[in-house]
Design an enzyme around this catalytic site. Structure first.
Site: not given
Ligand code: PLP
Length: 371
Positions: A179
Site C-alpha cells: 500500500k
Molecule cells: C489490501 C486490501 C485490503 C486488505 O488489507 P490488509 O491490511 O492486508 O488486511 C482490503 N481491501 C482492499 C481494497 C485492499 O486492496
C-alpha cells in the site's frame, strides 16, 4: 524489476529499536501518535489503528451494527478481504458491477442492489482512485444507509478536494507493504462520528473500558489493536508520505504518456477533480489480448507484472456459495481477465519506465488471441 518495493530506511529501523528499548510494545503512545498524524493529515476527528485493514473493515461493520443476515453492498472487483469482512460479520456481500474506465463501483447500478436488508454500502477506492462518492453518498443518504469506505489503497487520494477516509461515515486504510505507506501489517479506521468512535475504541480492545482499579468488560470485543512497534514504523513512513505520493503521481503520468500509443493498452483514467494515489498503476488490455501471456512475456524481460485484482464472484468460495452468473457482472468479469498491474514505486527512475513501455509494446503485440 519488481512490482512494488516498500520505501524504508534507517528511520524505520531506529523507530523499531526505540520502541523495543522503551519496554512498551503493544498499543500505546506510538499508536496514539500515528493515529493523530493520519487524522490531522486527512482532516478527520478520530483514527484507530488496527492490526490490518481486514480487521478494520470487520470492526467498522460490527460497530455500525451490521447484523447476521444483513446485506452489505460491495463492488465485485476488489481484493476479497472486502467481502470477507462482510462474511465475518455473518452478513451477505451483494456484488455490484464496476465502471471499466475507473475500476470503481458503478453508481448507476447501486440503487437496484439496495434491499430492505441493506445495512451498509462499502465502496472500494480501487488502486487508490476514489469511487464516485458524491453519487454514492447521495443515493445512500436517500435510503438512510451508512457508507464505509474501503480506502485500503487510497491514503492521500482525494475526491473533489476531500480526502479518502473522510468521505463516508468511516474509512479504512491498509498499511500492508503493497500500500501507500506500510507498518508491515496494519490498518486504520478513520471517522468523525463521536458515537461510532467511542464504540470502535471499546470493541478494538476486548470490549474493555478502564475502571478505577481494573478493566470493566462492557461488550464482547476483539483484539484488533495495532502495536507500538508497527505504529512506530508508520510514524517514520508518514515523513515520507508526500514524497511517495509525488513520485507515484509523476511516474504514473510518465506511464500515461508512454502507453498512450501502445496498441492494445488502455491506460487508467482519472475523473476531473479527483486525485489518484496510484497504489497500483493498472491498465486494461483490449479484449483480444491474452493478459496472462503478457505477464509471461514481461517476466521474460525481467519485469514483474500481475493481474489488476479479483472479480470476487469468480473466486471458488463466492462462486460455490452465491453462484452468480458472469453476465450479471460483465465489467468486473472482463477486468479480472484483462486488467494488468505494472511496476510502480517511488524508487523507480523515470527512465526505467521507458523499458517497461517498450517491453509492453512487444509483449502485447505477441499476445493477441487473433492474428
Ligand atoms: C489490501 C486490501 C485490503 C486488505 O488489507 P490488509 O491490511 O492486508 O488486511 C482490503 N481491501 C482492499 C481494497 C485492499 O486492496
Amino acid at each position: 524489476m519488481r512490482l512494488n518495493v516498500p520505501l524504508t530506511d534507517s528511520e524505520e529501523l531506529a523507530a523499531i529499536g526505540e520502541v523495543l528499548e522503551s519496554g512498551f510494545l503493544t498499543q500505546g503512545p506510538k499508536t496514539a501518535e500515528f493515529e493523530r498524524l493520519i487524522a490531522d493529515r486527512i482532516g478527520s476527528t478520530s483514527a484507530f489503528g488496527t492490526s490490518s485493514a481486514t480487521t478494520g473493515l470487520h470492526l467498522a461493520l460490527h460497530a455500525i451494527g451490521v447484523q447476521p443476515g444483513d446485506e452489505v453492498i460491495v463492488p465485485d472487483f476488489s481484493f476479497p478481504a472486502t467481502a470477507n469482512a462482510v462474511i465475518q460479520q455473518g452478513a451477505i456481500p451483494v456484488f455490484v458491477d464496476i465502471e471499466l474506465d475507473t475500476f470503481n463501483i458503478d453508481p448507476s447500478l447501486l440503487e437496484r442492489a439496495i434491499s430492505p436488508r441493506t445495512t451498509a454500502i462499502m465502496p472500494v477506492h480501487a488502486f487508490g482512485l476514489t469511487a464516485n462518492m458524491s453519487a454514492i453518498n447521495e443515493i445512500a443518504a436517500r435510503h438512510g444507509i451508512p457508507v464505509i469506505e474501503d480506502a485500503a489503497c487510497a491514503l492521500g487520494a482525494t475526491h473533489r478536494g476531500r480526502e479518502a477516509g473522510t468521505l463516508g461515515l468511516a474509512g479504512v486504510f491498509s498499511f500492508h507493504p503493497r500500500k501507500i505507506i506500510t507498518t508491515a501489517e496494519g490498518g486504520l479506521i478513520s471517522t468523525s462520528d463521536p458515537e461510532l468512535a467511542a464504540k470502535i475504541a471499546v470493541l478494538r480492545s476486548h470490549g474493555a473500558v478502564r475502571g478505577s482499579h481494573f478493566m470493566s468488560f462492557i461488550d464482547a470485543g476483539f483484539n484488533y489493536r495495532l502495536s507500538d512497534i508497527h505504529a512506530a514504523i508508520g510514524i517514520a513512513q508518514m515523513r515520507k508520505l508526500d514524497f511517495i505520493l509525488e513520485r507515484r503521481r509523476s511516474l504514473a503520468s510518465i506511464y500515461d504518456d508512454l502507453l498512450s500509443d501502445v496498441d492494445g493498452v488502455i491506460p487508467p483514467s482519472v475523473p476531473e477533480g479527483d486525485l489518484h494515489s496510484y497504489q497500483s498503476y493498472v491498465v486494461l488490455l483490449e479484449d483480444d489480448v491474452d493478459r496472462d501471456a503478457v505477464i509471461d512475456r514481461m517476466r521474460e524481460a525481467d519485469i514483474e507484472t500481475t493481474l489488476g485484482t479479483y472479480s470476487m464472484h469468480l473466486q471458488p468460495y463466492f462462486r460455490s456459495r452465491f453462484g452468480i452468473d458472469d453476465r450479471e457482472l460483465p465489467a468486473a468479469t472482463r477486468a479480472q481477465r484483462s486488467a494488468l498491474t505494472l511496476p510502480l514505486y517511488p524508487q523507480l527512475e523515470n527512465g526505467q519506465l521507458e523499458s517497461v513501455a517498450a517491453s509492453m509494446r512487444q509483449a502485447v503485440a505477441g499476445s493477441r488471441l487473433r492474428p
